[in-house]
Write an enzyme that holds these catalytic residues in place. Structure first.
Site, PDB file in Angstrom:
ATOM      1  N   LYS A 136       0.843  -1.191   0.000  1.00  0.00           N
ATOM      2  CA  LYS A 136       0.000   0.000   0.000  1.00  0.00           C
ATOM      3  C   LYS A 136       0.877   1.239   0.000  1.00  0.00           C
ATOM      4  CE  LYS A 136      -3.967   2.048   2.452  1.00  0.00           C
ATOM      5  NZ  LYS A 136      -4.920   1.866   3.572  1.00  0.00           N
TER       6      LYS A 136
ATOM      7  N   SER B  52      -9.786   1.834   2.459  1.00  0.00           N
ATOM      8  CA  SER B  52      -8.898   2.610   1.613  1.00  0.00           C
ATOM      9  C   SER B  52      -7.823   1.783   0.917  1.00  0.00           C
ATOM     10  CB  SER B  52      -8.220   3.696   2.464  1.00  0.00           C
ATOM     11  OG  SER B  52      -7.397   3.104   3.466  1.00  0.00           O
TER      12      SER B  52
ATOM     13  N   SER C  58     -10.227  -0.583   6.640  1.00  0.00           N
ATOM     14  CA  SER C  58      -9.609  -0.411   5.325  1.00  0.00           C
ATOM     15  C   SER C  58      -8.895  -1.632   4.774  1.00  0.00           C
ATOM     16  CB  SER C  58      -8.629   0.771   5.360  1.00  0.00           C
ATOM     17  OG  SER C  58      -9.334   1.986   5.453  1.00  0.00           O
TER      18      SER C  58
END
Length: 504
Positions: A80, A155, A179
């Site tokens: 990420k 996210s 997330s």
């Protein structure tokens, strides 16, 4: 010829150790899969073939020298883009950090590298992790591999989509209010938020420091357990004051039976407004699968859970406002040119460097921490946090794990939810774990009868009982598996399976 999306991380590592294929062949297969598939999915913000191939060559050289290989040798993984890795940009999907190049490597990333993983690139995300769709990325949205007109969740949407599209078998995400678990549910993969403190956050750009946690995505529970071992085996990280020692083998009891164990069900959650019939049916199927293996289903009550979203949207924005204050265009971040003075430069740099949702949350945090407001809302939110934590503590007297939805709905279309409040409700079933610090894991259950999109269930466990939580998740996966093949309920999205990424 095998496609990389047919191989789990465990199978790849075993194949590299046995010499069935080289780590370089695996890296090239993953990079080929990204080239073939990511134009449609857009899971990545940056692909780094040179880093992946260099890491692969080190693994192959070690094997040729007769050295013992690490547990995840030759396994490609995505990171990420709020996690630092030297040799990459760490942008947090924001214009504010569009040109920032990492000068150090996050502990969680380094531990995956030490375990033998191959870094193939940085995955897209909602800007600074503010969102549940990955549509708020400053660069481009990510598409759900099961239906590219829909969101992958957020996210950590890029991390989930990369696994669901078969581009990589493993990825890392961060979870502040759901997330990891929500995008895992929407993309049909396994996603775990460990107990707060189990995995170091050093080198991860902070959103909410008392809420953030790093965890893995994979297509099987076994692969998640392997990743958890890599993330925690080196013990406490001295660079993260919240980091704890977790000296357990996450594979040791993975296949243990759950007969006689108790699984909690929260009746109010199953009747909550906004929960679709498809998701309700998925959780009910998960309960039946666990019960069929000897688990006892018991009702539990978490009386203050209704306050979780309200508490989260006080604590989270307040901490975000504090953490993002450093990005002022002077010390860090995008710098506006032609400003009259430093104050003007800071104001204009932040106005143009941050997107709408990042501004919204920082403004909310600034208000909540202001004089006369702080006592009324922030203290109340912390009191609610204490009550929610106590509710969970009382529940563990009645059960070993709790089963609940991970997301109230299946993947929605891009732009379908424009009201921020409605978007925040996407985390209805995940936020309380971040508030209390418990571990949670999303397991795919199948495809919804109406939408044909992935549906999932979430298992929750007590703090620092993540090994037991994985045991329940594996039991659920086993119970849902096809009786003939033993395969997990879902694997790679069918439109992407087999496209590129072949291993000779």
């Amino acid at each position: 010829m095998a496609s990389i999306d047919t191989l789990t991380a465990a199978r790849i590592a075993a194949g590299v150790r046995a010499g069935e294929f080289s780590a370089r062949e695996v890296a090239e297969a993953s990079l080929d899969a990204i080239e073939a598939r990511d134009g449609a999915v857009q899971a990545f913000l940056q692909v780094v073939p040179e880093l992946a191939l260099e890491a692969a060559d080190r693994i192959d050289a070690a094997r040729a020298a007769g050295e013992k290989l690490p547990p995840l040798a030759g396994v490609p993984f995505a990171i990420k883009d709020n996690m630092n890795l030297v040799g990459t940009r760490t942008t947090c999907a924001s214009r504010m950090l569009a040109d920032y190049e990492s000068v150090y490597t996050a502990t969680c990333v380094q531990r995956m590298l030490d375990a033998g993983c191959l870094p193939v690139g940085k995955a897209n995300m909602d800007e600074f992790a503010f969102g549940s769709s990955t549509d708020s990325s400053a660069f481009h949205p990510t598409n759900n591999p099961w239906d590219t007109e829909r969101v992958p969740g957020g996210s950590s949407g890029g991390s989930a989509a990369a696994v669901a599209a078969g581009e990589v078998p493993l990825s890392l995400g961060s979870d502040t209010g759901g997330s990891i678990r929500q995008p895992a549910a929407l993309c049909g993969v396994v996603g775990m938020k460990p107990t707060y403190g189990a995995v170091s956050r050093y080198g991860v750009v902070a959103f909410g420091s008392s809420l953030d946690q790093v965890g893995p995505f994979a297509r099987t529970v076994e692969d998640v357990a392997l990743a958890m071992g890599a993330l925690t085996c080196a013990g406490r990280d001295p660079y993260d004051g919240t980091s704890q020692d977790c000296p357990v083998d996450f594979l040791e009891h993975l296949e243990d039976p759950i007969e006689g164990r108790r699984v909690g069900i929260i009746p109010a959650f199953m009747e909550a407004e906004g929960l679709t019939s498809e998701v309700r049916a998925a959780v009910e199927s998960a309960a039946s699968a666990l019960e069929a293996q000897g688990a006892e289903l018991v009702e539990v009550d978490l009386p203050h859970l209704d306050a979780a979203i309200a508490a989260y949207y006080v604590i989270g924005p307040a901490e975000a406002f504090s953490n993002l204050a450093r990005f002022d265009g002077i010390r860090y971040g995008y710098q506006e040119e032609g400003c009259a003075n430093l104050a003007d430069q800071s104001s204009r740099s932040r106005a143009h460097g941050f997107g709408a949702e990042a501004k919204r949350r920082q403004l909310l945090g600034a208000y909540l921490l202001s004089s006369g407001v702080y006592d009324k809302y922030y203290y109340a939110a912390q009191k609610a946090r204490t009550l929610i934590t106590r509710d969970y503590a009382a529940a563990w007297d009645r059960c070993d794990a709790i089963l609940m939805p991970a997301s109230p709905r299946t993947a929605f279309r891009h732009g379908e939810i424009s009201d921020p409040t409605q978007m925040y409700l996407s985390d209805l079933y995940t936020i309380s774990l971040n508030i209390a610090g418990n571990g949670g894991i999303t397991v795919p259950v199948g495809l919804g009868a109406d939408s044909g999109l992935p549906v999932a269930a979430q298992l929750v466990g007590p703090a620092f009982k993540d090994r037991t939580l994985l045991m329940f998740a594996r039991a659920l996966e086993r119970g849902l598996a096809d009786a003939a093949t033993g395969a997990p309920a879902l694997s790679v999205a069918p439109d992407f399976a087999g496209k590129g990424g072949e291993l000779a």
